[in-house]
Design a protein around this motif. Structure first.
Motif, PDB file in Angstrom:
ATOM      1  N   GLN A  94     -33.673  37.957  -7.663  1.00 51.79           N
ATOM      2  CA  GLN A  94     -31.888  38.211  -8.582  1.00 51.79           C
ATOM      3  C   GLN A  94     -31.476  39.152  -9.283  1.00 51.79           C
ATOM      4  N   THR A  95     -32.666  40.451  -8.793  1.00 50.43           N
ATOM      5  CA  THR A  95     -31.525  42.030  -9.216  1.00 50.43           C
ATOM      6  C   THR A  95     -30.738  42.271  -8.618  1.00 50.43           C
ATOM      7  N   PHE A  96     -30.777  42.055  -6.542  1.00 51.63           N
ATOM      8  CA  PHE A  96     -29.528  41.726  -5.546  1.00 51.63           C
ATOM      9  C   PHE A  96     -29.091  40.542  -5.365  1.00 51.63           C
ATOM     10  N   PHE A  97     -29.284  39.683  -5.717  1.00 53.90           N
ATOM     11  CA  PHE A  97     -28.342  38.629  -5.432  1.00 53.90           C
ATOM     12  C   PHE A  97     -27.749  37.983  -6.402  1.00 53.90           C
ATOM     13  N   THR A  98     -27.757  38.030  -7.656  1.00 58.76           N
ATOM     14  CA  THR A  98     -26.875  37.751  -8.967  1.00 58.76           C
ATOM     15  C   THR A  98     -26.235  39.191  -9.635  1.00 58.76           C
ATOM     16  N   CYS A  99     -25.424  38.540 -10.271  1.00 61.13           N
ATOM     17  CA  CYS A  99     -24.917  39.655 -11.617  1.00 61.13           C
ATOM     18  C   CYS A  99     -24.463  38.732 -12.525  1.00 61.13           C
ATOM     19  N   ASP A 100     -23.710  39.471 -13.478  1.00 53.64           N
ATOM     20  CA  ASP A 100     -23.484  38.325 -14.917  1.00 53.64           C
ATOM     21  C   ASP A 100     -22.409  37.543 -14.927  1.00 53.64           C
ATOM     22  N   THR A 101     -21.646  37.711 -13.913  1.00 52.82           N
ATOM     23  CA  THR A 101     -20.612  37.031 -13.427  1.00 52.82           C
ATOM     24  C   THR A 101     -20.129  35.529 -12.946  1.00 52.82           C
ATOM     25  N   ASP A 102     -22.159  35.541 -12.520  1.00 56.31           N
ATOM     26  CA  ASP A 102     -22.430  34.088 -11.619  1.00 56.31           C
ATOM     27  C   ASP A 102     -21.715  32.885 -12.438  1.00 56.31           C
ATOM     28  N   HIS A 103     -21.958  33.035 -13.516  1.00 59.72           N
ATOM     29  CA  HIS A 103     -21.216  31.654 -14.856  1.00 59.72           C
ATOM     30  C   HIS A 103     -20.510  31.037 -14.209  1.00 59.72           C
ATOM     31  N   LEU A 104     -18.854  32.104 -13.560  1.00 62.29           N
ATOM     32  CA  LEU A 104     -17.898  31.546 -13.665  1.00 62.29           C
ATOM     33  C   LEU A 104     -17.671  30.984 -12.292  1.00 62.29           C
TER      34      LEU A 104
END
Length: 551
Positions: A170-180
């Motif tokens: 979750q730390t390396f492969f996700t970010c806050d803009t993934d929902h876009l």
């Protein structure tokens, strides 16, 4: 062999000092007791008659009770002091104060050469002592961990270990803009799923929407049943990841959201290239793996948290490129950088390689150690002090298991991870394991006990056992250091005191019965001797026997 002889002499000297200290302490307490009983000034000329009359009027029961009570109290004091401070009071006085007077060596103070390393390492004690690190050489879940489960029926990974991996993903492969982005939004949920099948299904769903690099990563890690399949999926992930990295690189300075997305895409690309290099290493293409690792370290020099240099060291050792290994160590075995078992033991292996083929314990005990041999032994002592669990795995005194996905530095989990991949490299160097076998236990004589001070590193953390039990499976016997083992003379003193107290109590309560038991015990004890004497008297002539008895 020379170290063993020195250790025996040191132990013998310590035992002699301890015995004399115990006798003087016991005599001191007896004198205090007499002073307390008499309650008169110590004027020998005036009170000599009084002391003689007092001692003559005491009964044997009083002496038995006094001996038993003092022994019991002494045993309790020794036991309490050892439980609290790790050493008995007498042992501490002997080692700290009397031993230097007799010419002993005080190992509690580190040498000037090691003081710099100890001070630099002690500055990092503010960091959590039991910080858990991602295993640089962690295996593939689908192609290796799951295959082990299918064959043995055992789970090689603990829930705690897999939960830490989920947090890393979750730390390396996700970010806050993934929902876009729909595919990234699905993968954001997939990394939080506990059920492996649910994660795999979510990855397939994301690939139906778009070429998602993280979806390929998940399938390569968990669905692929062989390294060949995993490599194919990682190559597809590399193609998709490079495209995302180039696009985010152009927009990284346009806002905080783009910065976060570029950081995520960088982590994804580094992870993919590293796993591709590990696939090449596992499939026997070691030179290709070394080139990929070197290129990755040049392209992303700041991402040292992935510890790619440890993968590079292992691959170079497989190629027996020892000069290249030494060059990597010269860069990363620095006093300001955190150490690891791979760094310390690889440095020890290189120094042992120079002398191990001709090393002989017998010859070394006769002529002493040469400069090269001394350097090798010191390197082994340094490595063992950093992680004392490794030698038993390298010497195959303890069975190996699959390494976990996370390790605790200086712990049993790190020792397993190191030995699992590097045992073959130690076996390849002729005589290296023999040199390790002859010298590794000498490390513990240099480290003060209890471990309130380190010798070359900061003190050994006491929380490693708890963390290792969380990281390692239940069927593995966790290696614990340091074990709270009582010294022999403490056990002997405690047993003797308890036995004396019990005899004193029984003699006081049942004097006649204990007398009968004592006579029976002595007669039984001397029965074989009496039998032998009777046989000798019957065989030898009486005149000869008479002459022998006179002699």
């Amino acid at each position: 062999m020379a170290e063993a002889g020195t250790g025996f002499l040191e132990q013998l000297k310590s035992c002699i000092v301890w015995s004399w200290t115990y006798l003087w302490t016991l005599w001191f307490f007896i004198m205090l007791f007499l002073v307390y009983i008499l309650r008169v000034p110590l004027k020998i000329n005036d009170n000599l008659t009084t002391v003689s009359m007092f001692l003559n009027t005491l009964t044997p029961k009083f002496y038995v009770a006094l001996t038993g009570t003092s022994s019991l109290i002494s045993g309790l004091i020794l036991w309490w002091y050892f439980r609290k401070y790790g050493t008995s009071f007498i042992e501490q006085v002997s080692v700290s104060h009397l031993r230097p007077l007799l010419g002993g060596v005080d190992n509690s103070a580190p040498s000037a050469a090691s003081a710099a390393g100890g001070d630099a390492d002690s500055n990092r004690q503010s960091v959590s002592e039991c910080k858990v690190w991602r295993n640089p050489l962690n295996l593939f879940r689908g192609a290796e961990y799951n295959r082990y489960t299918w064959v043995t029926g055992r789970e090689p990974l603990t829930y705690y270990d897999m939960n830490l991996s989920a947090q890393d993903h979750q730390t390396f492969f996700t970010c806050d803009t993934d929902h876009l982005r729909p595919a990234d939004a699905i993968m954001q949920k997939a990394w939080r799923e506990r059920n492996p099948q649910a994660r795999i299904s979510a990855a397939h769903e994301a690939l139906e929407l778009n070429e998602c690099a993280t979806a390929y990563i998940l399938l390569a890690e968990e669905e692929a049943t062989t390294i060949v399949e995993a490599e194919k999926l990682f190559k597809q992930a590399l193609k998709a990841g490079e495209g995302c990295y180039r696009r985010s690189q152009q927009l990284q300075h346009h806002g905080a959201q783009y910065e976060a997305q570029h950081r995520r895409d960088t982590n994804v690309l580094v992870y993919i290239k590293r796993r591709l290099a590990m696939c090449a290493r596992k499939l026997g293409r070691t030179r290709e793996a070394v080139k990929m690792m070197r290129d990755l370290m040049k392209e992303f020099p700041l991402l040292s948290m992935f510890n790619i240099h440890e993968n590079l060291l292992e691959a170079l050792l497989e190629l027996q490129a020892y000069a290249d290994v030494q060059a990597v160590l010269a860069k990363y075995d620095d006093i300001s950088l955190p150490k690891s078992a791979t760094i310390c033991y690889t440095a020890a292996l290189l120094k042992a390689r120079a002398v191990s083929d001709k090393f002989s314990p017998e010859a070394a005990s006769r002529r002493g150690l040469s400069t090269a041999e001394m350097n090798a032994v010191e390197a082994i002592h340094r490595a063992v002090e950093f992680n004392p669990h490794v030698p038993k795995y390298l010497l195959e005194m303890k069975s190996l298991i699959l390494p976990p996905e996370h390790i605790l530095k200086r712990g049993d989990s790190e020792a397993i991870a190191y030995a699992f991949f590097h045992l073959q490299h130690w076996k390849r160097v002729e005589g290296a394991l023999n040199l390790l076998h002859c010298t590794w236990e000498g490390t513990f004589r240099m480290i003060p006990y209890p471990l309130e001070k380190g010798h070359l590193f900061y003190p050994y953390p006491i929380c490693t056992e708890t963390a290792d039990r969380e990281l390692l499976p239940s069927f593995h016997e966790v290696s614990v250091y340091p074990k709270k083992e009582l010294p022999f003379f403490i056990l002997f003193t405690a047993g003797l005191c308890s036995f004396t107290a019990m005899l004193a109590l029984l003699t006081h309560q049942f004097p006649e019965l204990m007398g009968v038991f004592a006579k029976a015990f002595l007669s039984t004890l001397f029965a074989p001797l009496n039998f032998v004497m009777e046989k000798v008297e019957s065989i030898l002539p009486s005149s000869l026997w008479h002459q022998l008895t006179r002699i």
